[in-house]
Design an enzyme around this catalytic site. Sequence first.
Site, PDB file in Angstrom:
ATOM      1  N   ASP A  98       0.845  -1.198   0.000  1.00 46.25           N
ATOM      2  CA  ASP A  98       0.000   0.000   0.000  1.00 46.25           C
ATOM      3  C   ASP A  98       0.886   1.256   0.000  1.00 46.25           C
ATOM      4  O   ASP A  98       1.812   1.356   0.811  1.00 46.25           O
ATOM      5  CB  ASP A  98      -0.864  -0.044   1.284  1.00 46.25           C
ATOM      6  CG  ASP A  98      -1.961   0.988   1.308  1.00 46.25           C
ATOM      7  OD1 ASP A  98      -2.434   1.396   0.225  1.00 46.25           O
ATOM      8  OD2 ASP A  98      -2.359   1.401   2.427  1.00 46.25           O
ATOM      9  N   SER A 139     -12.794   4.409   4.974  1.00 41.74           N
ATOM     10  CA  SER A 139     -13.369   4.029   6.273  1.00 41.74           C
ATOM     11  C   SER A 139     -14.643   4.833   6.548  1.00 41.74           C
ATOM     12  O   SER A 139     -14.767   5.983   6.132  1.00 41.74           O
ATOM     13  CB  SER A 139     -12.352   4.276   7.391  1.00 41.74           C
ATOM     14  OG  SER A 139     -11.442   3.198   7.449  1.00 41.74           O
TER      15      SER A 139
HETATM   16  P1  13P Z   1      -8.846   4.948   5.716  1.00 41.20           P
HETATM   17  O1  13P Z   1      -7.948   5.842   6.493  1.00 41.20           O
HETATM   18  O2  13P Z   1     -10.117   5.637   5.337  1.00 41.20           O
HETATM   19  O3  13P Z   1      -9.116   3.663   6.378  1.00 41.20           O
HETATM   20  O4  13P Z   1      -8.111   4.625   4.320  1.00 41.20           O
HETATM   21  C1  13P Z   1      -7.161   3.597   4.226  1.00 41.20           C
HETATM   22  C2  13P Z   1      -6.409   3.624   2.946  1.00 41.20           C
HETATM   23  O5  13P Z   1      -6.749   4.277   1.983  1.00 41.20           O
HETATM   24  C3  13P Z   1      -5.202   2.791   2.885  1.00 41.20           C
HETATM   25  O6  13P Z   1      -4.500   2.954   1.688  1.00 41.20           O
HETATM   26  O1  G3H Z   2      -3.170   4.955   3.624  1.00 40.32           O
HETATM   27  C1  G3H Z   2      -2.519   4.660   4.609  1.00 40.32           C
HETATM   28  C2  G3H Z   2      -2.906   3.533   5.462  1.00 40.32           C
HETATM   29  O2  G3H Z   2      -3.958   3.883   6.292  1.00 40.32           O
HETATM   30  C3  G3H Z   2      -1.710   2.986   6.175  1.00 40.32           C
HETATM   31  O3  G3H Z   2      -1.363   3.762   7.271  1.00 40.32           O
HETATM   32  O4  G3H Z   2       1.029   4.242   6.818  1.00 40.32           O
HETATM   33  O5  G3H Z   2       0.076   4.465   9.128  1.00 40.32           O
HETATM   34  O6  G3H Z   2       0.406   2.213   8.104  1.00 40.32           O
HETATM   35  P1  G3H Z   2       0.135   3.653   7.873  1.00 40.32           P
HETATM   36 ZN    ZN Z   3      -4.600   4.950   0.889  1.00 41.97          ZN
END
Ligand code: 13P
Ligand code: G3H
Ligand code: ZN
Length: 314
Positions: free
Chosen positions: A81, A213
Site C-alpha cells: 500500500d 473508512s
Molecule cells: P482509511 O484511512 O479511510 O481507512 O483509508 C485507508 C487507505 O486508503 C489505505 O490505503
Molecule cells: O493509507 C494509509 C494507510 O492507512 C496505512 O497507514 O502508513 O500508518 O500504516 P500507515
Molecule cells: Zn490509501
Amino acid sequence: MIVTTKKLFEIAYGKYAIGAYNINNVEQIMGLFQGNIDSQAPFIIQISKGARSYTDTRMLEAMIRAADEIFPEAVFAVHLDHGDEKTCYNCIESGFYSSVMIDASSESFEENIAITKRVVNAAHPKNIVVEAELGQLGGVEEHVQVSEADAKLTNPDQAKEFVDRTGIDSLACAIGTSHGAFKFSGTQGLRFDVLSEIQKRLPGFPLVMHGSSSVPQEEVARINAAGGMLKGAKGVDADQFQKAATLGVTKINIDTDGRLVWTRVHREYFKEHPENFDLRPPGKLFMSEYAKFIASKNEKLGSAGQLAEVKKHL
Ligand code: 13P
Ligand code: G3H
Ligand code: ZN
C-alpha cells in the site's frame, strides 16, 4: 491461496468491490482471515511501509504464510500500500507480493507517469500487478472553494492518458475521500460525478477508492466514553460502496475503521478491568471483534458470499 488483484478484479468488476484491509500484527491477521472465512469473501491484505517496519517484513510475511495454512480456504492478494519506487522494487523482488501500489501522486503528471512506468516494467515480467494513483486525496474543509477542492480530484481526461501511457492494472482515484478519521465536514461526500466521468473514459478498467473508512459514530462514541478524544470524526457512508462498485470501483481501502475497533476494545477492556495486566483477554476479544467487523464490511462491499464463485474462476 495468494492470487493477484487482477484476477479478483476481473471477476468482481461492476458487481461488487473487494475489501483491502491494512494489517500490522498477528491479532489483526487472525481476525482478518477469520472474518473473511465467516463471510465467505475474497480479500486483499494491504501492507504499508509503516507496517513493514513496525516489526520486521520477515515477521509479517511469516505470519501471513502461517495464516494461509491455518485458513486453507482463504483466497487473497498480498498488496503493498502506498509504496515509493524503492519499496516497490523490494516487494517485487521478494516474491511474496502479488500486487504493488506505486504512489507518485505528489509528483507532476509527467514525473508520476515516468516513475509508474518504471515500476510497471519491473513488475509485469514477474506477473505482479500494479496500482498507481492520480489526483490528491485530502481533507476537504468547508471553507475551501469548490474550484480549489476540485483541482485535487482526479481529472478524467488525464486518467485515461495516465492508464494508456503507464500500462498499470488499476487506478486509485481522488474522488473526495481522505485518509484517517476526519474526512468530511458539513454535507461533503463522495464525488460520483467525477467517478462516473472516469469510468466513461476507462470502461471496464478497475478503479480503487482509498480513504474509505466509515468511522461509525457508535464506535467513536464508545471510544470517547471510555476516555478517547475523537471529536468530530466522520467517514464515508458504507451504503455508497455498492454504487461505487457499479461505477467501476473494484477495490475499497479500509484501515482507520479497524484501528477504531482496536481502540474501542482496548479502552473499554482496561476501563472495565483496571486490575488486569494480561494482554491475552483483550487480544482475544479484539480478534473476535475484528472478525465481526470484517464480515460486516464485506456485506456492505458485496464481496460476502462470493468465495465459491471466485474459486470457480481460479
Ligand atoms: P482509511 O484511512 O479511510 O481507512 O483509508 C485507508 C487507505 O486508503 C489505505 O490505503
Ligand atoms: O493509507 C494509509 C494507510 O492507512 C496505512 O497507514 O502508513 O500508518 O500504516 P500507515
Ligand atoms: Zn490509501
